[in-house]
Design a protein around this motif. Structure first.
Motif, PDB file in Angstrom:
ATOM      1  N   SER A 155     -94.609  38.993   9.658  1.00  0.00           N
ATOM      2  CA  SER A 155     -94.158  37.603   9.694  1.00  0.00           C
ATOM      3  C   SER A 155     -94.025  37.083  11.123  1.00  0.00           C
ATOM      4  CB  SER A 155     -92.804  37.461   8.985  1.00  0.00           C
ATOM      5  OG  SER A 155     -91.816  38.185   9.691  1.00  0.00           O
ATOM      6  N   GLY A 156     -94.162  37.979  12.120  1.00  0.00           N
ATOM      7  CA  GLY A 156     -93.988  37.561  13.508  1.00  0.00           C
ATOM      8  C   GLY A 156     -95.277  37.011  14.108  1.00  0.00           C
ATOM      9  N   TYR A 157     -95.209  36.692  15.390  1.00  0.00           N
ATOM     10  CA  TYR A 157     -96.378  36.103  16.062  1.00  0.00           C
ATOM     11  C   TYR A 157     -97.533  37.098  16.188  1.00  0.00           C
ATOM     12  CZ  TYR A 157     -93.553  32.045  17.443  1.00  0.00           C
ATOM     13  OH  TYR A 157     -92.787  30.923  17.464  1.00  0.00           O
TER      14      TYR A 157
ATOM     15  N   VAL B 108     -98.611  44.029   3.889  1.00  0.00           N
ATOM     16  CA  VAL B 108     -98.055  43.317   5.048  1.00  0.00           C
ATOM     17  C   VAL B 108     -96.554  43.213   4.806  1.00  0.00           C
ATOM     18  CG1 VAL B 108     -98.095  41.225   6.443  1.00  0.00           C
ATOM     19  CG2 VAL B 108    -100.185  41.966   5.292  1.00  0.00           C
ATOM     20  N   THR B 109     -95.748  43.736   5.746  1.00  0.00           N
ATOM     21  CA  THR B 109     -94.311  43.768   5.468  1.00  0.00           C
ATOM     22  C   THR B 109     -93.540  42.675   6.197  1.00  0.00           C
ATOM     23  OG1 THR B 109     -93.419  45.154   7.249  1.00  0.00           O
ATOM     24  CG2 THR B 109     -94.525  46.297   5.438  1.00  0.00           C
ATOM     25  N   SER B 110     -92.475  42.243   5.541  1.00  0.00           N
ATOM     26  CA  SER B 110     -91.432  41.403   6.141  1.00  0.00           C
ATOM     27  C   SER B 110     -90.199  41.571   5.267  1.00  0.00           C
ATOM     28  CB  SER B 110     -91.868  39.937   6.157  1.00  0.00           C
ATOM     29  OG  SER B 110     -90.739  39.110   6.361  1.00  0.00           O
TER      30      SER B 110
ATOM     31  N   GLU C 213     -92.978  36.381  -0.584  1.00  0.00           N
ATOM     32  CA  GLU C 213     -93.615  35.088  -0.266  1.00  0.00           C
ATOM     33  C   GLU C 213     -95.101  35.325   0.054  1.00  0.00           C
ATOM     34  OE1 GLU C 213     -92.393  32.078  -0.178  1.00  0.00           O
ATOM     35  OE2 GLU C 213     -90.279  32.128   0.404  1.00  0.00           O
ATOM     36  N   TYR C 214     -95.941  34.321  -0.198  1.00  0.00           N
ATOM     37  CA  TYR C 214     -97.340  34.406   0.251  1.00  0.00           C
ATOM     38  C   TYR C 214     -97.390  34.387   1.787  1.00  0.00           C
ATOM     39  CZ  TYR C 214     -99.049  33.520  -4.459  1.00  0.00           C
ATOM     40  OH  TYR C 214     -99.333  33.629  -5.779  1.00  0.00           O
ATOM     41  N   LEU C 215     -98.357  35.132   2.353  1.00  0.00           N
ATOM     42  CA  LEU C 215     -98.492  35.170   3.812  1.00  0.00           C
ATOM     43  C   LEU C 215     -98.642  33.762   4.384  1.00  0.00           C
ATOM     44  CD1 LEU C 215    -101.009  38.143   4.404  1.00  0.00           C
ATOM     45  CD2 LEU C 215     -98.526  38.225   4.116  1.00  0.00           C
TER      46      LEU C 215
END
Ligand SMILES: NC(=O)c1ccc[n+]([C@@H]2O[C@H](COP(=O)([O-])OP(=O)(O)OC[C@H]3O[C@@H](n4cnc5c(N)ncnc54)[C@H](OP(=O)(O)O)[C@@H]3O)[C@@H](O)[C@H]2O)c1
Length: 348
Positions: free
Chosen positions: A9-11, A31-33, A39-41
């Motif tokens: 979720s970061g830059y 893809v983790t957050s 939530e969708y990416l």
């Protein structure tokens, strides 16, 4: 290969997704957050609308091991040291974008980061993630620790000159200018728009952490311990780094000698341009020209007033400074063409 991104979720994570969705060898499988789990990416990275239906997942080592062959770690400093050993022991290949495995000397961690390294034995195993200097060691390496953004631009800018013996190695001065994304996506007073806008703010004028890795790599090249002065400045641009290096010369040097040093070292490098033009507006490197790409623009000027060589080095901090560098390292470690997935032209 099945690819995972921890800290998506970061830059840097967002740029990894953008690049890996177009990489022919990559199948984005996890893809983790924590904050945005389920939530969708594209809810966090709107440039990904219409490109993927993958959703964020919470971080869970079992899931990472089950779903991935390789995992990119785009977490803040101090996080990956807690789980890299476990993932390596379970056969995963790891490309870490944080500083947790960059420094070879375990004593450097308490000194520069304020903590003891929990697995110092892995510092010997990890390969410093700068392909221009370490691509041979990357081949099949299980752990690659990517160079930092300002440190990478600094090292690449002056590495060819350090090797020549023409500079006074006791007095190297590096000035860095960096955009606000360099500090990550977590809001802080330092990246608040009203504070940042219209200013050029020196920060961590002495003792910045990137000094440790710059000195580590330049000392290898010079075959002696080198110390550098390094001072960053916060600019009100979002992306981009410009390094200005001041090198004091031991003797009178001609332009041709400096050109030769850069050509000999970087002649076949896929991402390095030597930018030193006599005409036009952009005669020397400007990060604006390479934003969104993995390029490094390097230029120089000899001073005929005092014995000084000024070197400029420009990168996009989130691409060649982070996600692009990581993908280039992955390519190098698999013996693929390093440009795969990174053959991009910037906007102007
Ligand atoms: N930004 C740059 O220009 C740049 C350049 C070179 C290297 N890097 C390095 O790349 C890494 C990421 O930087 P960034 O700028 O992308 O930072 P960022 O925008 O703050 O993103 C950090 C990511 O890590 C996740 N995260 C935070 N704490 C975590 C934890 N304890 N466990 C698991 N995940 C966690 C966050 O996800 P959730 O909070 O949603 O879970 C988020 O996705 C850093 O180590 C940084 O130094 C960044």
């Amino acid at each position: 290969m099945r690819v995972g991104i921890v800290g998506g979720s970061g830059y840097a994570g967002g740029e990894l997704i953008r690049l890996l969705l177009r990489h022919p060898q990559s199948e984005l499988s996890l893809v983790t957050s924590q904050r945005y789990a389920s939530e969708y990416l594209y809810m966090i990275h709107p440039n990904l609308r219409g490109q993927t239906q993958v959703k964020f997942s919470p971080l869970n080592n079992e899931e990472v091991v089950k779903k991935c062959d390789v995992v990119f770690l785009a977490t803040p400093h101090g996080v990956s040291k807690g789980f890299v050993k476990d993932l390596l022991e379970r056969g995963l290949k790891i490309i870490d974008l944080s500083a947790d495995f960059r420094l070879k000397d375990p004593n450097d961690y308490p000194k520069w980061y304020g903590w003891e390294h929990p697995c110092p034995e892995l510092l010997r195993e990890s390969v410093f993630g700068l392909p221009e200097l370490h691509r041979k060691e990357m081949r099949n390496a299980p752990l690659i620790a990517c160079v930092g953004c300002m440190s990478g631009a600094s090292i690449l800018g002056i590495a060819p000159i350090i090797k020549t013996g023409i500079v006074d190695l006791e007095h190297i001065s590096l000035d860095a200018k960096i955009g606000s994304s360099g500090g990550g996506s977590e809001p802080t007073p330092a990246n608040h728009h009203t504070e940042r806008f219209g200013g050029i703010r020196p920060y961590q004028v002495v003792g910045h952490r990137h000094i440790a890795e710059i000195e580590q790599e330049l000392s290898i090249l010079a075959n002696k311990q080198i110390h550098v002065g390094f001072t960053p400045h916060a600019l009100d641009i979002a992306r981009g780094i410009l390094i200005t290096a001041q090198l004091w010369l031991n003797k009178k040097v001609e332009n041709a000698e400096v050109w030769k040093a850069y050509r000999d070292t970087y002649g076949t490098e896929p991402f390095i341009h030597i930018v030193k033009y006599k005409k036009g507006l952009y005669q020397l490197p400007d990060p604006k020209v390479i934003i969104g790409t993995n390029y490094v623009d390097i230029g120089f000027e000899l001073d005929d007033h005092i014995p000084r060589l000024v070197v400029f080095s420009a990168i996009d901090n989130i691409v060649k400074g982070a996600a692009g560098q990581a993908v280039q390292c992955w390519n190098a470690s698999n013996g693929w063409d390093e440009k795969v997935g990174l053959d991009l032209i910037s906007m102007h």
